[in-house]
Design an enzyme around this catalytic site. Structure first.
Site, short mmCIF file in Angstrom:
data_model
loop_
_atom_site.label_atom_id
_atom_site.label_comp_id
_atom_site.label_asym_id
_atom_site.label_seq_id
_atom_site.Cartn_x
_atom_site.Cartn_y
_atom_site.Cartn_z
N THR A 1 8.89 -5.19 -3.38
CA THR A 1 9.92 -4.93 -2.36
C THR A 1 10.29 -3.45 -2.24
O THR A 1 11.27 -3.13 -1.57
CB THR A 1 11.20 -5.72 -2.70
OG1 THR A 1 11.66 -5.30 -3.99
CG2 THR A 1 10.97 -7.21 -2.70
N LYS A 2 9.54 -2.57 -2.88
CA LYS A 2 9.90 -1.16 -2.85
C LYS A 2 9.47 -0.50 -1.52
O LYS A 2 8.70 -1.06 -0.76
CB LYS A 2 9.25 -0.42 -4.04
CG LYS A 2 9.79 -0.92 -5.38
CD LYS A 2 11.25 -0.52 -5.56
CE LYS A 2 11.79 -0.83 -6.93
NZ LYS A 2 12.43 -2.13 -7.07
N ASN A 3 9.95 0.73 -1.29
CA ASN A 3 9.64 1.41 -0.03
C ASN A 3 8.13 1.61 0.13
O ASN A 3 7.61 1.60 1.24
CB ASN A 3 10.35 2.77 0.03
CG ASN A 3 11.85 2.60 0.11
OD1 ASN A 3 12.36 1.48 0.16
ND2 ASN A 3 12.57 3.71 0.14
N TYR B 1 6.66 -1.88 -6.86
CA TYR B 1 6.90 -3.32 -6.91
C TYR B 1 6.98 -3.89 -5.48
O TYR B 1 7.29 -3.16 -4.54
CB TYR B 1 8.20 -3.57 -7.70
CG TYR B 1 8.65 -5.00 -7.68
CD1 TYR B 1 7.94 -5.97 -8.38
CD2 TYR B 1 9.76 -5.39 -6.94
CE1 TYR B 1 8.33 -7.30 -8.33
CE2 TYR B 1 10.17 -6.71 -6.90
CZ TYR B 1 9.44 -7.66 -7.59
OH TYR B 1 9.83 -8.96 -7.54
#
Ligand SMILES: Cc1ncc(COP(=O)(O)O)c(C=O)c1O
Length: 374
Positions: free
Chosen positions: A181-183, A179
């Protein structure tokens, strides 16, 4: 006043070139890029089979479905997670048994897992919240004693490790989210990683309507008919999204190292401040989110005041049993999960991404200290 947004992406030239190459390719959905990404992620994780999906939510759904979870089954889920973890078993018609978290760590309490097991329990979903891994050896011992499958929710934890164990190594399946905003981020995307060739085959089948051949198999070489073998979903990751993450993988550790520096700067800035707690970190955290705990009576005002000072904020997460769907459908009420509620009422997530400058981190620290102490 500085403006420090809660999130900024870290795409570079590599991604722009990859996207260009992917859209010039023969097949923008199931060409070669997703296959390359699946192989690269498996190599990074040290897990042999990876199937990429359109989201982390669908990865959880596919893993549980491939394990045969359905009506009549129960799945144990910690009450300190994003709603997707509970949504997947519910969509499959299974019952969700919520358990509370540890007092000092916002992670599944393994003792409570054991107490929640019934003859109908089929699986347990540990969530490596914020990037810190659950106690997987302890959970694995309980799961083995009761014949339960483990599906890890690794949406926050690609890079983590605890007691020599990494995500995907002690479970039946580990589910990832890419998604926005994930790493590792491509907008919407996910993956199931597993040590089981058979489970991977099932996930692949279920993520393509249960069809016996994917597009590459249908359009390349001489035409061959396909069959529908079972009832699945349609949630395979396409080459365009894979193009955004395949090169990020090689930068993952460098991006982690920058988040670790930011984590240490925040910790040094906040340590010893009365009325400002932080969750503990055990082992190597993937450092996905940085959260602080404040006075619950002032939390929403603090959120507002930080935003007024240009600091982006989020809440990850309020206790899920108090959300309308859960309380109205299952009759949950305040007091049912005191630890998850206490954290949900106090938590604030601060800006935490590799592009943050030291000056921005120092600005956030100064604003938080003023607002919390003021
Ligand atoms: C803990 C957790 N599990 C699952 C998910 C679901 O991932 P996705 O948004 O890719 O469906 C998320 C996403 O935010 C998450 O934070």
């Amino acid at each position: 006043m500085m403006e420090v947004s809660w999130w900024r992406t870290t795409f570079g030239q590599d991604e722009k070139q990859r996207i260009g190459a992917a859209i010039d390719g023969e097949h923008i959905s199931q060409g070669s890029v997703t296959a390359a990404f699946e192989q690269a992620l498996g190599a990074y994780l040290g897990v042999p089979y990876v199937v990429a999906t359109t989201s982390g939510s669908m990865a959880l759904l596919m893993a549980l479905m491939a394990l045969g979870v359905g009506p009549g089954d129960e799945v144990i889920v910690p009450n300190r997670t994003w709603i997707a973890t509970a949504h997947a078993p519910l969509v499959l018609g299974a019952k969700v048994r919520l358990v509370d978290v540890l007092p000092d760590l916002p992670l599944m309490d393994v003792a409570q897992v054991e107490a929640a097991i019934t003859p109908r329990t089929k699986a347990v979903i540990p969530v490596h919240l914020y990037g810190t891994m659950c106690d997987m050896p302890a959970l694995k011992a309980v799961a083995d004693r009761h014949g339960l499958a483990i599906v890890e929710d690794c949406a926050h934890c690609i890079e983590g490790e605890r007691s020599g164990v990494r995500p995907g190594q002690l479970s039946d399946a580990a589910c990832y989210s890419f998604y926005a905003t994930k790493n590792l981020a491509c907008g919407e995307g996910g993956a199931v990683a597993t040590r089981s060739e058979e489970l991977a085959r099932q996930v692949k089948l279920l993520s393509l309507h249960g069809m016996s051949k994917n597009a590459a198999g249908r359009y390349h070489g001489s035409y061959q008919h396909w069959d529908m073998l079972t009832l699945g979903w349609k949630c395979n990751l396409d080459d365009i999204h894979s193009a955004l993450i395949v090169d990020q993988l090689s930068r993952l550790d460098a991006l982690w190292a920058r988040r670790r520096e930011i984590y240490e700067r925040y910790e040094a800035g906040f340590s010893g401040t009365p009325g400002l707690g932080r969750p503990a970190v055990v082992g190597k955290s993937a450092h996905h989110l940085y959260t602080i705990w404040v006075d619950p009576a002032r939390r929403d005002q603090i959120l507002h005041d930080l935003q007024e000072r240009g600091v982006g904020v989020a809440v990850n997460f309020r206790a899920i049993h108090l959300l309308s769907y859960f309380s109205e459908t299952f009759g949950f009420k305040r007091g049912d999960f005191p630890r998850a509620e206490a954290i949900g009422d106090r938590t604030i997530s601060l800006p935490f991404y590799p592009k943050l400058s030291d000056a921005e981190v120092d600005y956030v620290i100064a604003q938080v200290l003023e607002v919390v102490q003021g």
